[in-house]
Design a protein around this motif. Sequence first.
Motif, PDB file in Angstrom:
ATOM      1  N   UNK A  13       0.834  -1.203   0.000  1.00 20.03           N
ATOM      2  CA  UNK A  13       0.000   0.000   0.000  1.00 20.03           C
ATOM      3  C   UNK A  13       0.868   1.253   0.000  1.00 20.03           C
ATOM      4  N   UNK A  14       1.859   1.291   0.865  1.00 20.60           N
ATOM      5  CA  UNK A  14       2.738   2.458   0.946  1.00 20.60           C
ATOM      6  C   UNK A  14       3.529   2.657  -0.339  1.00 20.60           C
ATOM      7  N   UNK A  15       4.015   1.581  -0.929  1.00 22.35           N
ATOM      8  CA  UNK A  15       4.787   1.697  -2.169  1.00 22.35           C
ATOM      9  C   UNK A  15       3.930   2.217  -3.309  1.00 22.35           C
ATOM     10  N   UNK A  16       2.641   1.951  -3.275  1.00 20.88           N
ATOM     11  CA  UNK A  16       1.740   2.406  -4.342  1.00 20.88           C
ATOM     12  C   UNK A  16       1.276   3.852  -4.151  1.00 20.88           C
ATOM     13  N   UNK A  17       1.578   4.461  -3.009  1.00 20.88           N
ATOM     14  CA  UNK A  17       1.122   5.829  -2.764  1.00 20.88           C
ATOM     15  C   UNK A  17       1.671   6.833  -3.772  1.00 20.88           C
ATOM     16  N   UNK A  18       2.846   6.573  -4.320  1.00 19.14           N
ATOM     17  CA  UNK A  18       3.407   7.516  -5.289  1.00 19.14           C
ATOM     18  C   UNK A  18       2.502   7.679  -6.502  1.00 19.14           C
ATOM     19  N   UNK A  19       1.670   6.686  -6.791  1.00 20.10           N
ATOM     20  CA  UNK A  19       0.723   6.806  -7.918  1.00 20.10           C
ATOM     21  C   UNK A  19      -0.370   7.836  -7.617  1.00 20.10           C
ATOM     22  N   UNK A  20      -0.525   8.200  -6.358  1.00 19.00           N
ATOM     23  CA  UNK A  20      -1.522   9.198  -5.953  1.00 19.00           C
ATOM     24  C   UNK A  20      -0.929  10.605  -5.846  1.00 19.00           C
ATOM     25  N   UNK A  21       0.312  10.773  -6.241  1.00 16.40           N
ATOM     26  CA  UNK A  21       1.015  12.029  -5.993  1.00 16.40           C
ATOM     27  C   UNK A  21       0.262  13.276  -6.459  1.00 16.40           C
ATOM     28  N   UNK A  22      -0.340  13.300  -7.646  1.00 14.77           N
ATOM     29  CA  UNK A  22      -1.082  14.514  -8.030  1.00 14.77           C
ATOM     30  C   UNK A  22      -2.224  14.831  -7.050  1.00 14.77           C
ATOM     31  N   UNK A  23      -2.952  13.829  -6.608  1.00 17.00           N
ATOM     32  CA  UNK A  23      -4.045  14.060  -5.653  1.00 17.00           C
ATOM     33  C   UNK A  23      -3.501  14.461  -4.286  1.00 17.00           C
ATOM     34  N   UNK A  24      -2.381  13.868  -3.878  1.00 19.38           N
ATOM     35  CA  UNK A  24      -1.760  14.232  -2.600  1.00 19.38           C
ATOM     36  C   UNK A  24      -1.328  15.690  -2.625  1.00 19.38           C
ATOM     37  N   UNK A  25      -0.707  16.112  -3.716  1.00 16.56           N
ATOM     38  CA  UNK A  25      -0.295  17.515  -3.850  1.00 16.56           C
ATOM     39  C   UNK A  25      -1.511  18.437  -3.865  1.00 16.56           C
ATOM     40  N   UNK A  26      -2.567  18.021  -4.545  1.00 15.44           N
ATOM     41  CA  UNK A  26      -3.788  18.835  -4.595  1.00 15.44           C
ATOM     42  C   UNK A  26      -4.402  18.975  -3.207  1.00 15.44           C
ATOM     43  N   UNK A  27      -4.419  17.881  -2.438  1.00 16.76           N
ATOM     44  CA  UNK A  27      -4.944  17.942  -1.076  1.00 16.76           C
ATOM     45  C   UNK A  27      -4.142  18.938  -0.246  1.00 16.76           C
ATOM     46  N   UNK A  28      -2.835  18.881  -0.363  1.00 14.06           N
ATOM     47  CA  UNK A  28      -1.998  19.842   0.364  1.00 14.06           C
ATOM     48  C   UNK A  28      -2.274  21.274  -0.054  1.00 14.06           C
TER      49      UNK A  28
END
Length: 186
Positions: A13-28
């Motif tokens: 799960x943690x290794x796959x988080x990088x695939x969410x990077x655009x959404x993570x940046x948007x949340x921030x």
Amino acid sequence: MTFEASLAETLRTFQALSSLRPAIDRAGDLVLATLARGGKLLICGNGGSAAEAQHFSTELVGRYQKNRRALPAIALNSDGSLLSCIGNDYGYDDVFARQIAGLARPGDLVVVLTSSGNSANILAALAEAKKLGLDTIAFLGRGGGKAKGLATCELIMPSESGAACQEAHLFLIHHLCERIDAAYAT
């Protein structure tokens, strides 16, 4: 599940988080924009997600790692008297939406956490936020459930394990707190 299997799922799960990077940046970006305009975060979840909502709000009102001013955040699941009042008078499905209706102001941000994405009170919270024109961030898991597509920004953890989803949610909360510290540290 064995220790090894549980660890392997969490690591996947943690290794796959990088695939969410655009959404993570948007949340921030949404969190920082909300705070910059004087808005507050209204955060909610059930069970373990409720604990994470409280954790996030305490990191903002208190501090994460660096000294900075207190920032406005409320964990909507923290007031037992209010939850039981709304639950008794209106039903448990309305415990968060009712608080959003009473506490939210234009420019605020609603943050929901749910590993299933199917909690009726979380769906109602998202609906109330939309009705009020508020931006929302949804920390989800297991494909997003019924909440998928309802938030301004959604972070769907790439796992079917509720535990791995919650662990990843907490990691992302801490990542957001690092961005907040960088913006507000004194």
